[in-house]
Design an enzyme around this catalytic site. Structure first.
Site, PDB file in Angstrom:
ATOM      1  N   PHE A  26      -1.229  -1.491  19.433  1.00 59.53           N
ATOM      2  CA  PHE A  26      -1.754  -2.281  20.551  1.00 59.53           C
ATOM      3  C   PHE A  26      -2.782  -1.535  21.391  1.00 59.53           C
ATOM      4  O   PHE A  26      -3.528  -2.132  22.146  1.00 59.53           O
ATOM      5  CB  PHE A  26      -0.591  -2.727  21.466  1.00 59.53           C
ATOM      6  CG  PHE A  26      -0.057  -1.642  22.362  1.00 59.53           C
ATOM      7  CD1 PHE A  26      -0.720  -1.304  23.539  1.00 59.53           C
ATOM      8  CD2 PHE A  26       1.088  -0.929  22.038  1.00 59.53           C
ATOM      9  CE1 PHE A  26      -0.241  -0.281  24.368  1.00 59.53           C
ATOM     10  CE2 PHE A  26       1.566   0.088  22.854  1.00 59.53           C
ATOM     11  CZ  PHE A  26       0.885   0.410  24.016  1.00 59.53           C
ATOM     12  N   LYS A  36      -3.902  -6.890   9.871  1.00 62.80           N
ATOM     13  CA  LYS A  36      -2.740  -7.413  10.620  1.00 62.80           C
ATOM     14  C   LYS A  36      -2.841  -6.791  12.011  1.00 62.80           C
ATOM     15  O   LYS A  36      -2.422  -5.657  12.230  1.00 62.80           O
ATOM     16  CB  LYS A  36      -1.446  -6.986   9.917  1.00 62.80           C
ATOM     17  CG  LYS A  36      -0.237  -7.874  10.155  1.00 62.80           C
ATOM     18  CD  LYS A  36       0.236  -7.943  11.569  1.00 62.80           C
ATOM     19  CE  LYS A  36       0.973  -6.709  12.044  1.00 62.80           C
ATOM     20  NZ  LYS A  36       1.253  -6.758  13.522  1.00 62.80           N
ATOM     21  N   CYS A  75      -3.024   7.953  21.697  1.00 61.95           N
ATOM     22  CA  CYS A  75      -2.332   8.921  20.840  1.00 61.95           C
ATOM     23  C   CYS A  75      -2.913  10.311  21.026  1.00 61.95           C
ATOM     24  O   CYS A  75      -2.336  11.280  20.558  1.00 61.95           O
ATOM     25  CB  CYS A  75      -2.428   8.502  19.387  1.00 61.95           C
ATOM     26  SG  CYS A  75      -4.101   8.627  18.774  1.00 61.95           S
ATOM     27  N   GLU A  98       7.409  11.328  22.967  1.00 61.37           N
ATOM     28  CA  GLU A  98       6.185  10.632  23.372  1.00 61.37           C
ATOM     29  C   GLU A  98       6.575   9.556  24.388  1.00 61.37           C
ATOM     30  O   GLU A  98       7.460   8.742  24.110  1.00 61.37           O
ATOM     31  CB  GLU A  98       5.523   9.976  22.158  1.00 61.37           C
ATOM     32  CG  GLU A  98       4.236   9.262  22.509  1.00 61.37           C
ATOM     33  CD  GLU A  98       3.567   8.581  21.309  1.00 61.37           C
ATOM     34  OE1 GLU A  98       4.280   7.922  20.521  1.00 61.37           O
ATOM     35  OE2 GLU A  98       2.341   8.699  21.177  1.00 61.37           O
TER      36      GLU A  98
HETATM   37  P1  NAD Z   1       4.140   0.270  16.699  1.00 58.17           P
HETATM   38  O1  NAD Z   1       4.501   1.277  15.672  1.00 58.17           O
HETATM   39  O2  NAD Z   1       5.214  -0.372  17.470  1.00 58.17           O
HETATM   40  O3  NAD Z   1       3.307  -0.935  16.022  1.00 58.17           O
HETATM   41  C1  NAD Z   1       2.179  -0.694  15.216  1.00 58.17           C
HETATM   42  C2  NAD Z   1       2.038  -1.841  14.219  1.00 58.17           C
HETATM   43  O4  NAD Z   1       3.167  -1.864  13.360  1.00 58.17           O
HETATM   44  C3  NAD Z   1       1.947  -3.215  14.862  1.00 58.17           C
HETATM   45  O5  NAD Z   1       0.971  -3.976  14.176  1.00 58.17           O
HETATM   46  C4  NAD Z   1       3.340  -3.792  14.670  1.00 58.17           C
HETATM   47  O6  NAD Z   1       3.336  -5.198  14.520  1.00 58.17           O
HETATM   48  C5  NAD Z   1       3.812  -3.131  13.391  1.00 58.17           C
HETATM   49  N1  NAD Z   1       5.253  -2.868  13.368  1.00 58.17           N
HETATM   50  C6  NAD Z   1       6.051  -2.588  14.432  1.00 58.17           C
HETATM   51  N2  NAD Z   1       7.310  -2.360  14.012  1.00 58.17           N
HETATM   52  C7  NAD Z   1       7.302  -2.479  12.665  1.00 58.17           C
HETATM   53  C8  NAD Z   1       8.295  -2.346  11.657  1.00 58.17           C
HETATM   54  N3  NAD Z   1       9.562  -2.032  11.960  1.00 58.17           N
HETATM   55  N4  NAD Z   1       7.944  -2.530  10.372  1.00 58.17           N
HETATM   56  C9  NAD Z   1       6.673  -2.829  10.056  1.00 58.17           C
HETATM   57  N5  NAD Z   1       5.690  -2.982  10.969  1.00 58.17           N
HETATM   58  C10 NAD Z   1       5.989  -2.797  12.258  1.00 58.17           C
HETATM   59  O7  NAD Z   1       3.068   0.983  17.655  1.00 58.17           O
HETATM   60  P2  NAD Z   1       2.440   0.415  19.011  1.00 58.17           P
HETATM   61  O8  NAD Z   1       3.486   0.434  20.063  1.00 58.17           O
HETATM   62  O9  NAD Z   1       1.689  -0.841  18.750  1.00 58.17           O
HETATM   63  O10 NAD Z   1       1.345   1.562  19.302  1.00 58.17           O
HETATM   64  C11 NAD Z   1       1.629   2.749  19.988  1.00 58.17           C
HETATM   65  C12 NAD Z   1       1.871   3.896  19.031  1.00 58.17           C
HETATM   66  O11 NAD Z   1       0.748   4.078  18.178  1.00 58.17           O
HETATM   67  C13 NAD Z   1       2.042   5.233  19.754  1.00 58.17           C
HETATM   68  O12 NAD Z   1       3.108   5.936  19.166  1.00 58.17           O
HETATM   69  C14 NAD Z   1       0.724   5.955  19.508  1.00 58.17           C
HETATM   70  O13 NAD Z   1       0.792   7.355  19.560  1.00 58.17           O
HETATM   71  C15 NAD Z   1       0.385   5.462  18.140  1.00 58.17           C
HETATM   72  N6  NAD Z   1      -1.034   5.618  17.834  1.00 58.17           N
HETATM   73  C16 NAD Z   1      -1.388   6.587  16.944  1.00 58.17           C
HETATM   74  C17 NAD Z   1      -2.729   6.809  16.661  1.00 58.17           C
HETATM   75  C18 NAD Z   1      -3.135   7.895  15.696  1.00 58.17           C
HETATM   76  O14 NAD Z   1      -4.275   7.901  15.290  1.00 58.17           O
HETATM   77  N7  NAD Z   1      -2.251   8.780  15.319  1.00 58.17           N
HETATM   78  C19 NAD Z   1      -3.714   6.008  17.279  1.00 58.17           C
HETATM   79  C20 NAD Z   1      -3.313   5.008  18.162  1.00 58.17           C
HETATM   80  C21 NAD Z   1      -1.950   4.814  18.432  1.00 58.17           C
END
Ligand code: NAD
Length: 508
Positions: free
Chosen positions: A157, A181, A289, A391
């Site tokens: 997000f 997605k 992140c 985090e």
């Molecule tokens: P999230 O892991 O909750 O969701 C990410 C995506 O995965 C979404 O599209 C969601 O619908 C899907 N998803 C969620 N749970 C799932 C499951 N159990 N099975 C399959 N798909 C699932 O992450 P978020 O809250 O949207 O984003 C924040 C996180 O992203 C933080 O931990 C941040 O550090 C990380 N992030 C990492 C980077 C990087 O480059 N390393 C960049 C941006 C954000």
């Protein structure tokens, strides 16, 4: 139309085979304006049925798209870039409305995304293979790149426009078709940008969008026609995506969460450091992140740094980003996330740390239902505390005071994550020691947020990344292509109607 409008709430559509269609889902998730807490859209929580339609469309389109000359595929990106630039402000406002980050932050994130499209415009000159003539006597050897087929992107997000743009401009220019997605919390920017890609002339089915949560992602991960999955999100989900995707034979690059350490040496330029640290910890309300979420002042650095940082951060204006451009920090993404951030601060306090600046007290008068929390500094934290290890993904900076640089490096090297790490110092030798020995993939030296630009890979280490080839840069091209090697030997003709004198000479 990417959405159906009824009263103030829009319903998101899928993009399949070049058409905006309704999902077969019966459940919907709500999208909020985090500044006000109002629901602004509904997203269908689709599953296998929607996914199969999109994958079939993407597979059919791939067969033709892979034959389109790469320079023509790159020209699509030139047109796309122009459209992104001419709609830049509208995209940035959409990002702010659904995510809550400030308008200047949203603009900067759109700019970072456009830079990936600029990179994609230049892919033809990076797509070349290798060749050696006469690798054995009369034998030549060459490699060429081929696209993979249907590629998938699952995104978080926190960067509604930028993170999706890390992926599909590169995948498409390399000749793949793509299914995005978006995060169910912020789908609107992706839909707006998709309209521009259509306007730029992307052929039907080459780019598709599905919506949903786990069921939708699972259907993508196991679909036999999906060849590769790019994921960005939290570490537990990143690990799950990597394990499930690879088990089903997909190529996977999976970027996870982070805890980024910032070491401050006593010889650092404190004016610059305070500014950079504040921007790193509290920019985008800490929902990055690459946010510097753990400060490690060494020796007497803490005495100078902490009072100045707290004084400066306390002046940050927290408020509605959707109506005021001059706000310094916006809300976090949802009320659930707001509660999580608050609870983490409570835990830090209960575990014995000192709350030097308390964002829990911040109220925004004209937005009682917005998801606001102010910048928070948790001083005198200890390595074993949850606010140091986990985090938080909010505007919370934990501080562990260290005796020596070695203590600070050891602390970082025991961290399971490994995205970014930063040092502020005026000593080249200290900086080199840190750069060489710190166990993280992206290093900043007097740079608060060392996030690479489009021409370099996003090189997370440890549990911040699962896979081999990172997102962005040349590694992105490697990820979205497979190589074909050809060995060639031609025999001089010995018989036949036409016998050029040259062969007679050779065959003697
Ligand atoms: P999230 O892991 O909750 O969701 C990410 C995506 O995965 C979404 O599209 C969601 O619908 C899907 N998803 C969620 N749970 C799932 C499951 N159990 N099975 C399959 N798909 C699932 O992450 P978020 O809250 O949207 O984003 C924040 C996180 O992203 C933080 O931990 C941040 O550090 C990380 N992030 C990492 C980077 C990087 O480059 N390393 C960049 C941006 C954000």
């Amino acid at each position: 139309m990417a959405v159906t409008q009824s009263s103030a709430v829009t319903t998101c559509k899928l993009l399949v085979g070049g058409e905006w269609i309704d999902s077969s889902a019966t459940e919907f998730s709500e999208v909020f304006n985090p500044s006000t807490g109002e629901v602004i859209a509904r997203v269908p929580m689709g599953g296998a049925q929607d996914v199969d339609k999109a994958v079939q469309a993407a597979q059919a389109a791939f067969e033709e798209w892979r034959e389109v000359p790469i320079v023509e595929r790159a020209r699509l990106m030139f047109r796309f870039k122009n459209l992104l630039e001419s709609n830049y402000e509208e995209i940035a406002r959409c990002v702010t409305r659904e995510h809550g980050k400030t308008l200047p932050e949203a603009r900067a994130s759109v700019q970072r995304g456009i830079e990936v499209v600029e990179f994609a415009c230049g892919i033809p000159s990076l797509y070349t293979g290798e060749s050696i003539e006469n690798i054995a006597r009369n034998v030549d050897c060459e490699t060429v790149r081929h696209p993979l087929g249907v590629c998938v992107g699952v995104v978080p997000f926190n960067f509604p426009a930028m993170v999706p743009l890390w992926m599909y401009p590169v995948a498409l220019t390399c000749g793949n078709s793509f299914i995005l997605k978006p995060s169910e919390k912020v789908p609107l920017s992706s839909l707006l940008i998709a309209e521009l890609l259509i306007k730029a002339g992307v052929p039907k089915g080459v780019f598709n969008i599905v919506h949903g949560g786990r069921d939708c992602v699972d259907a993508l991960l196991i679909h036999p026609l999906v060849r590769a999955v790019s994921f960005v999100g939290s570490t537990p989900v990143a690990k799950y995506i990597y394990e499930t995707g690879t088990k089903h034979g997909k190529r996977v690059q999976s970027a996870g969460g982070a805890k980024n350490h910032i070491i401050i040496m006593p010889d650092a330029d404190m004016d610059q450091t305070v500014q950079a640290l504040q921007a790193s910890a509290f920019g985008c309300a800490g929902e990055r992140c690459m946010a510097g979420s753990l400060a490690l002042p060494v020796g007497e650095a803490a005495e100078e740094l902490l009072p100045r940082l707290v004084e400066s951060a306390a002046k940050m204006k927290v408020g509605r980003t959707d109506v005021d451009e001059k706000i310094d920090m916006g809300p976090v993404i949802t009320s659930q996330h707001l509660n999580h951030v608050r609870k983490m601060i409570d835990r830090g306090e209960a575990e014995g740390a000192t709350i030097a600046l308390d964002g829990r007290k911040v109220q925004v008068k004209d937005a009682p239902n917005g998801f606001f929390i102010g910048p928070t500094v948790i001083d005198k934290a200890k390595p074993e505390m949850s606010v140091v290890k986990e985090e938080i993904f909010g505007p919370v900076l934990s501080v562990v005071r260290c005796q020596t640089i070695q203590d600070a490096i050891n602390l970082g090297n025991n961290c399971p994550y490994g995205n970014g790490a930063v040092i502020f110092t005026n000593s080249g030798a200290t900086a080199r020691e840190f750069k060489h020995n710190f166990n993280a993939g992206m290093i900043g030296i007097n740079v608060g947020v060392p996030a690479p630009m489009a021409w370099f890979p996003f090189t997370g280490w440890n549990h911040s990344f699962f896979g081999d080839l990172h997102i962005q840069g040349r590694e992105g091209i490697q990820f979205y292509t497979q190589q074909k090697m050809t060995m060639t030997r031609w025999f001089a003709p010995r018989s036949g109607k036409f016998q050029d004198p040259i062969w007679k000479e050779r065959n003697k």
